[in-house]
Design a protein around this motif. Structure first.
Motif, short mmCIF file in Angstrom:
data_model
loop_
_atom_site.label_atom_id
_atom_site.label_comp_id
_atom_site.label_asym_id
_atom_site.label_seq_id
_atom_site.Cartn_x
_atom_site.Cartn_y
_atom_site.Cartn_z
N ALA A 208 0.96 -1.41 0.03
CA ALA A 208 0.10 -0.03 0.02
C ALA A 208 0.81 1.29 -0.09
O ALA A 208 0.74 2.11 -0.84
CB ALA A 208 -0.98 0.01 1.05
N MET A 209 1.92 1.26 0.75
CA MET A 209 2.87 2.54 0.76
C MET A 209 3.47 2.77 -0.55
O MET A 209 3.86 3.82 -0.83
CB MET A 209 3.66 2.10 2.17
CG MET A 209 3.10 2.42 3.56
SD MET A 209 4.46 2.71 4.77
CE MET A 209 4.96 0.86 4.80
N ALA A 210 3.81 1.60 -1.27
CA ALA A 210 4.64 1.67 -2.42
C ALA A 210 3.55 1.96 -3.84
O ALA A 210 4.06 1.65 -4.75
CB ALA A 210 5.67 0.68 -2.49
N ALA A 211 2.40 2.17 -3.54
CA ALA A 211 1.60 2.16 -4.68
C ALA A 211 1.69 2.87 -6.09
O ALA A 211 1.53 2.53 -6.95
CB ALA A 211 0.04 2.68 -3.92
N ASP A 212 2.78 3.97 -5.73
CA ASP A 212 2.94 4.87 -6.81
C ASP A 212 4.38 4.29 -7.46
O ASP A 212 5.00 4.77 -8.39
CB ASP A 212 3.22 6.29 -6.33
CG ASP A 212 4.22 6.20 -5.32
OD1 ASP A 212 4.40 5.23 -4.58
OD2 ASP A 212 4.70 7.21 -4.83
N GLN A 213 4.86 3.09 -6.90
CA GLN A 213 6.11 2.55 -7.60
C GLN A 213 5.79 1.19 -7.91
O GLN A 213 6.79 0.38 -8.56
CB GLN A 213 7.20 2.66 -6.39
CG GLN A 213 7.50 3.79 -5.76
CD GLN A 213 8.03 3.73 -4.44
OE1 GLN A 213 9.19 2.77 -4.41
NE2 GLN A 213 8.20 4.76 -3.65
N ALA A 232 -5.96 -1.54 3.17
CA ALA A 232 -4.93 -0.88 4.28
C ALA A 232 -5.18 0.07 5.13
O ALA A 232 -5.65 1.04 4.59
CB ALA A 232 -3.62 -0.57 3.46
N PRO A 233 -4.98 -0.02 6.50
CA PRO A 233 -5.33 1.17 7.28
C PRO A 233 -4.71 2.47 6.80
O PRO A 233 -5.35 3.45 7.01
CB PRO A 233 -4.74 0.68 8.59
CG PRO A 233 -4.69 -1.04 8.44
CD PRO A 233 -4.34 -1.21 6.99
N ASP A 234 -3.47 2.61 6.20
CA ASP A 234 -2.82 3.74 5.83
C ASP A 234 -2.78 3.79 4.39
O ASP A 234 -1.91 4.44 3.77
CB ASP A 234 -1.35 3.67 6.39
CG ASP A 234 -0.58 2.39 6.01
OD1 ASP A 234 -1.19 1.48 5.43
OD2 ASP A 234 0.64 2.23 6.24
N ALA A 235 -4.02 3.30 3.87
CA ALA A 235 -3.91 3.47 2.35
C ALA A 235 -4.01 4.91 1.70
O ALA A 235 -4.42 5.69 2.22
CB ALA A 235 -5.21 2.59 1.75
N ASP A 236 -3.37 5.21 0.85
CA ASP A 236 -3.22 6.41 0.04
C ASP A 236 -4.01 6.25 -1.12
O ASP A 236 -3.48 5.66 -2.04
CB ASP A 236 -1.56 6.88 -0.39
CG ASP A 236 -1.52 8.21 -0.93
OD1 ASP A 236 -2.77 8.87 -1.49
OD2 ASP A 236 -0.32 9.00 -0.43
N TYR A 237 -5.16 6.85 -1.14
CA TYR A 237 -6.25 6.56 -2.09
C TYR A 237 -5.82 7.48 -3.34
O TYR A 237 -6.19 7.13 -4.58
CB TYR A 237 -7.65 6.99 -1.68
CG TYR A 237 -8.10 6.10 -0.59
CD1 TYR A 237 -8.19 4.81 -0.86
CD2 TYR A 237 -8.50 6.67 0.77
CE1 TYR A 237 -8.58 4.04 0.26
CE2 TYR A 237 -8.84 5.94 1.57
CZ TYR A 237 -8.82 4.52 1.54
OH TYR A 237 -9.41 3.69 2.77
N GLU A 238 -4.93 8.51 -3.46
CA GLU A 238 -4.70 9.20 -4.48
C GLU A 238 -3.38 8.48 -5.23
O GLU A 238 -3.62 8.46 -6.45
CB GLU A 238 -3.97 10.51 -4.15
CG GLU A 238 -5.11 11.69 -3.85
CD GLU A 238 -4.86 12.93 -3.63
OE1 GLU A 238 -3.24 13.24 -3.84
OE2 GLU A 238 -5.21 13.76 -3.03
N LYS A 239 -2.66 7.71 -4.60
CA LYS A 239 -1.55 6.79 -5.08
C LYS A 239 -2.43 5.66 -6.09
O LYS A 239 -1.93 5.40 -6.83
CB LYS A 239 -0.72 6.43 -4.02
CG LYS A 239 0.23 7.31 -3.69
CD LYS A 239 1.24 7.05 -2.59
CE LYS A 239 2.30 8.00 -2.12
NZ LYS A 239 3.38 7.23 -1.16
N LEU A 240 -3.44 4.97 -5.26
CA LEU A 240 -3.92 4.01 -5.80
C LEU A 240 -4.70 4.43 -6.81
O LEU A 240 -4.86 3.52 -7.77
CB LEU A 240 -4.95 3.46 -4.64
CG LEU A 240 -4.13 2.71 -3.40
CD1 LEU A 240 -5.30 2.14 -2.38
CD2 LEU A 240 -3.61 1.32 -4.07
#
Length: 261
Positions: A208-213, A232-240
């Motif tokens: 989840a933290m590496a969604a932009d990579q 994921a609790p700390d999901a970054d929806y913009e990256k996803l």
């Protein structure tokens, strides 16, 4: 011309009727409650634990007031309970007629078991079923065998001499985020060993933290990865969303997508 929304709504209604009243779920047989992996000309070729888990997940999205839905959910749960009590390693695909030499039945996949876990969790949360203790215990006992340090094995083979083909499903990758997410859904309703919980949390957080990579490989497992990371609790929806946009950008004019790059 009908709008896409209207067309999609009609198609969804037809699909709902087919899945509830068609041949997808077995009735009146040894495998009553199991869901078909493949249907050809109205005939079921094999039933599949993973798909039965998906079916439960889907049933939980429908109005719980429909008696047919709760009956279907209970039947699926009863079959899964028997399936995971089978002698030896559960078969990935259970053929209803003559069984071909299917390499998938030389292994047990963490992803398949996790989709069962996710379906049970969703159906239990929405009150369609009461989770049978034997089923959750057997399911979690199998899943525990996939823990390998800070990773989950993708599959277990039933014979050490077996060499599985090189596929995304046997090699691992970002799709394991979905595996982890579904096990964590079940952990909200059933006691899960600390080592399994810990590894699932780490896997989900790392992807989840590496969604932009993470990029794209085959689209099928990439979509699984995005599905998992959404929980994921700390999901970054913009990256996803940007990750998903990479898939949408590959659409052909007719809306179809390639299997891979």
């Amino acid at each position: 011309m009908k709008s896409i929304a209207v067309t999609a709504s009609v198609a969804a209604g037809q699909l709902r009727e087919f899945l509830l009243r068609g041949p997808a779920q077995q009735q009146g047989s040894h495998h009553a409650g199991a869901v078909a992996g493949t249907i050809s000309h109205g005939s079921v070729y094999y039933v599949y634990g993973e798909i039965t888990g998906y079916y439960l997940h889907w049933l939980a999205s429908l109005p719980a007031s429909d008696v047919q839905i709760s009956l279907r959910a209970r039947a699926a749960t009863t079959w899964l309970d028997k399936y995971l009590q089978s002698e030896g390693m559960p078969a990935t695909r259970i053929y209803l007629d003559t069984a071909p030499d299917d390499w998938r039945n030389n292994a047990l996949f963490a992803f398949d078991l996790a989709m069962i876990a996710g379906g049970l969790a969703r159906a239990g949360f929405h009150g369609l079923i009461k989770l049978p203790a034997t089923l959750t215990q057997n399911l979690l006992a199998w899943l525990q065998q996939f823990v390998a340090g800070e990773q989950l094995k993708v599959c277990l083979v039933n014979d050490k001499s077996v060499v599985l083909p090189s596929r995304w499903s046997t090699q691992g990758g970002s799709f394991t985020a979905k595996t982890a997410s579904r096990i964590l859904l079940l952990a909200r309703q059933a006691p899960v060993d600390a080592s399994l919980l810990d590894v699932c949390r780490k896997i989900l957080a790392s992807y989840a933290m590496a969604a932009d990579q993470n990029g794209l490989d085959m689209l099928h497992p990439t979509l699984y990865a995005i599905e998992g990371c959404l929980l994921a609790p700390d999901a970054d929806y913009e990256k996803l969303a940007l990750w998903f946009d990479q898939i949408v950008s590959l659409q052909a004019p007719d809306g179809s997508l390639p299997e891979s790059l």
